[in-house]
Write a protein that holds these residues in place. Structure first.
Motif, mmCIF file in Angstrom:
data_model
loop_
_atom_site.group_PDB
_atom_site.id
_atom_site.type_symbol
_atom_site.label_atom_id
_atom_site.label_comp_id
_atom_site.label_asym_id
_atom_site.label_seq_id
_atom_site.Cartn_x
_atom_site.Cartn_y
_atom_site.Cartn_z
ATOM 1 N N LYS A 134 0.818 -1.220 0.000
ATOM 2 C CA LYS A 134 0.000 0.000 0.000
ATOM 3 C C LYS A 134 0.859 1.280 0.000
ATOM 4 N N HIS A 148 -4.107 -3.386 -13.015
ATOM 5 C CA HIS A 148 -3.978 -3.733 -11.590
ATOM 6 C C HIS A 148 -5.316 -3.608 -10.859
ATOM 7 N N LEU A 149 -6.123 -2.628 -11.242
ATOM 8 C CA LEU A 149 -7.443 -2.490 -10.622
ATOM 9 C C LEU A 149 -8.328 -3.695 -10.945
ATOM 10 N N GLN A 150 -8.259 -4.158 -12.188
ATOM 11 C CA GLN A 150 -9.087 -5.297 -12.589
ATOM 12 C C GLN A 150 -8.630 -6.591 -11.936
ATOM 13 N N ASP A 152 -7.440 -6.648 -8.929
ATOM 14 C CA ASP A 152 -7.591 -6.406 -7.494
ATOM 15 C C ASP A 152 -6.255 -6.308 -6.742
ATOM 16 N N SER A 153 -5.164 -6.117 -7.472
ATOM 17 C CA SER A 153 -3.889 -5.865 -6.791
ATOM 18 C C SER A 153 -3.795 -4.397 -6.373
ATOM 19 N N VAL A 155 -6.547 -1.321 -5.070
ATOM 20 C CA VAL A 155 -7.931 -0.975 -4.708
ATOM 21 C C VAL A 155 -7.952 0.490 -4.289
ATOM 22 N N LEU A 156 -8.794 1.271 -4.968
ATOM 23 C CA LEU A 156 -8.838 2.710 -4.714
ATOM 24 C C LEU A 156 -10.214 3.216 -4.287
ATOM 25 N N ARG A 157 -11.218 2.386 -4.386
ATOM 26 C CA ARG A 157 -12.594 2.866 -4.197
ATOM 27 C C ARG A 157 -12.830 3.516 -2.831
ATOM 28 N N ASP A 158 -12.157 3.034 -1.799
ATOM 29 C CA ASP A 158 -12.411 3.571 -0.454
ATOM 30 C C ASP A 158 -11.279 4.439 0.083
ATOM 31 N N SER A 159 -10.195 4.577 -0.681
ATOM 32 C CA SER A 159 -9.045 5.273 -0.099
ATOM 33 C C SER A 159 -8.565 6.479 -0.892
ATOM 34 N N HIS A 186 -13.618 2.694 -10.987
ATOM 35 C CA HIS A 186 -12.998 2.064 -9.814
ATOM 36 C C HIS A 186 -12.629 3.090 -8.739
#
Length: 545
Positions: A134, A148-150, A152-153, A155-159, A186
């Motif tokens: 991270k 990388h988003l696809q 799941d390596s 993840v940006l949706r919540d951060s 995403h």
């Protein structure tokens, strides 16, 4: 003279560690874009900023991004480590450069701020390991970030809190429109965003509607290129294609263009044709080829910056032409279809101390001209741009001039005063060299470069250890002969040098120096003399016996 009312870095409320890093970089005052953008960004506003190439746009978004992250970690509640900043750029080289600049600015807070570059497709496995830790800021091209988003390596949706689109006007031109739209799905609904661009065009307007929320627009009142006291811009009309090669030969061989220079052409085949042509005259150049891996291209730029080469040949037509909607750049023309779709040259890449930009081929658009010219006259250094023009291209050149002249209408591209009749004596040499550079020679030159890359690749070393026969086949493949080099063409006889330049240029001075050293060395090591000398010395000792 500096404006006494200008805002300095020390007045922006920046973290002392950032101020120390800025001081280490030797920046005494912010540039215009930095002075205007940093305070607004620190207030939490979305920004749409236009500033010319080389004006410090990277630091204009990197400094507030780092400041906001440091402030959040120091004063906010303790939260889980996550990716808070995302920087999207159109090319791998720009990603590498942006990451480097961010790391330099974060030099004194490296424990608190970590940066990752995910632009290189060949490093997917190592990138996934880095993303698992991270990092605070991720830099990459839209296609690699989306990948990388696809998976799941990433993840940006919540951060995610901050999104930067650097060189925004090129992102759609590079064919990233679909990737960008998919990538935005995403991201969280609320985040701060910066769009940094050298020009405002339809693509930037489309991105603005996609990404920004009530942005502040910074359209700085400055010319897109430095003024005539710093950047001299010339045009020279060549009647034929042969005249262009003849003039370039004279400029480089007679050292009429001094210092480091960048040569721009419109296709990759043209760049190799030009390199092989100049090789005939012992003029060393290198081609920045998108077919080669990122590390090799960066190595070429590094060698140029260190002075190993004085001339680099680059191409940007497939990069900066009309936007290619829905297509990935680099898959169009036959000569360039294999080039890396994320390898850009004309804008953003930091070539050091470029004295001259030579547009051997006319730029395809006015924006392309601006980005090419932006490689020289950087950081208050002087520079020159010389554009070669054929009679059929003069109407297109007029379009470029109209954009550059602005409201005052004063001519920007001055005529380059050069008497072609004075270099007519070189014409037969140029024709001879041009005949040697055939299509087969160009093809083999490209193959030879790729073959050398394969043989010296660290990544293929394990493969070749497991498959030694493939290595032997590659090594013992038919030898490639890109072009027949005629040694006599590297020498310029005095009688061919134009009378006005005799005594001022010495195109073969080094050649004479080396030749004289060899002759001198041969005289001192004559085996017959040394043998006879030893024979005479041993006679007196032999007589008494």
């Amino acid at each position: 003279m500096a404006d006494p009312e200008a805002l300095g870095f020390e007045h922006m409320g920046l973290d002392p560690r950032l101020l120390q890093a800025v001081a280490d970089l030797g920046w005494s005052r912010p540039t215009l874009i930095q002075e205007k953008a940093i305070p607004l960004a620190l207030e939490g506003k979305d920004l749409l900023a236009r500033a010319r190439t080389g004006s410090g746009k990277t630091a204009a978004y990197a400094i507030p991004a780092l400041q906001l992250l440091l402030h959040r970690k120091a004063t906010g509640p303790a939260v889980e480590q996550a990716v808070r900043g995302l920087v999207l750029v159109p090319t791998k080289e720009l990603a590498r450069q942006a990451r480097s600049m961010i790391q330099q600015l974060a030099a004194y807070c490296a424990r608190d701020i970590r940066v990752a570059d995910v632009s290189a497709a060949e490093d997917s496995a190592s990138q996934r390991a880095v993303l698992m830790e991270k990092p605070d800021i991720v830099v990459g091209t839209p296609s690699r970030v989306l990948n990388h988003l696809q998976q799941d390596s990433l993840v940006l949706r919540d951060s995610l809190e901050l999104l930067v689109l650097d060189e925004a006007d090129l992102l759609f031109s590079f064919g990233f429109e679909e990737e960008l739209k998919s990538l935005l799905c995403h991201l969280p609904r609320i985040y701060q965003a910066f769009l940094m661009s050298a020009t405002f065009n339809e693509d930037v307007q489309a991105l603005k509607e996609l990404v920004l929320h009530n942005p502040v627009t910074l359209k700085l009142q400055e010319s897109q290129l430095p003024g005539p006291d710093q950047l001299r811009q010339f045009q020279v009309v060549c009647q034929t294609e042969e005249d262009k090669f003849l003039l370039l030969y004279a400029l480089l061989k007679l050292s009429l263009v001094r210092g480091k220079s960048l040569l721009f052409v419109n296709t990759l085949d043209r760049s190799y044709r030009l390199r092989l042509f100049l090789e005939q005259f012992s003029i060393p150049t290198c081609v920045l080829n998108g077919e080669l891996p990122l590390c090799s291209r960066c190595h070429i730029i590094s060698q140029f910056n260190q002075g190993f080469y004085d001339c680099v040949i680059a191409t940007d037509a497939e990069v900066l032409g009309a936007p290619v909607k829905g297509k990935r750049r680099g898959r169009g023309s036959k000569g360039d279809r294999a080039s890396d779709p994320e390898a850009g040259v004309a804008r953003g890449i930091d070539f050091h101390h470029v004295s001259a930009v030579l547009n051997f081929d006319l730029p395809p658009t006015p924006e392309a001209y601006i980005h090419r010219a932006g490689r020289t006259a950087r950081a208050n250094n002087p520079g020159m741009v010389l554009t070669f023009v054929l009679p059929t291209e003069q109407s297109h050149l007029h379009t470029i001039e109209e954009l550059l002249s602005g409201e005052n209408g004063a001519p920007v591209l001055l005529p380059y005063q050069f008497r072609m009749e004075e270099i007519e004596g070189f014409r037969y040499r140029c024709r001879d060299a041009m005949r040697s550079v055939t299509k087969q020679a160009i093809r083999e030159a490209r193959l030879k470069e790729i073959k050398e890359e394969l043989l010296h690749s660290e990544r293929l070393k394990t493969y070749f250890e497991d498959n030694p026969r493939d290595l032997q086949l590659l090594r013992h493949d038919l030898p490639l002969h890109p072009a027949v080099v005629k040694p006599h063409l590297g020498h310029v006889p005095d009688y061919l040098v134009p009378p006005a330049l005799r005594g001022l240029v010495h195109p073969h001075k080094k050649r004479k120096k080396l030749a004289s050293k060899k002759v001198k060395k041969a005289k001192t090591q004559n085996p017959l003399r040394s043998f006879r000398h030893r024979k005479e010395r041993c006679r007196p000792t032999a007589m008494p016996s």
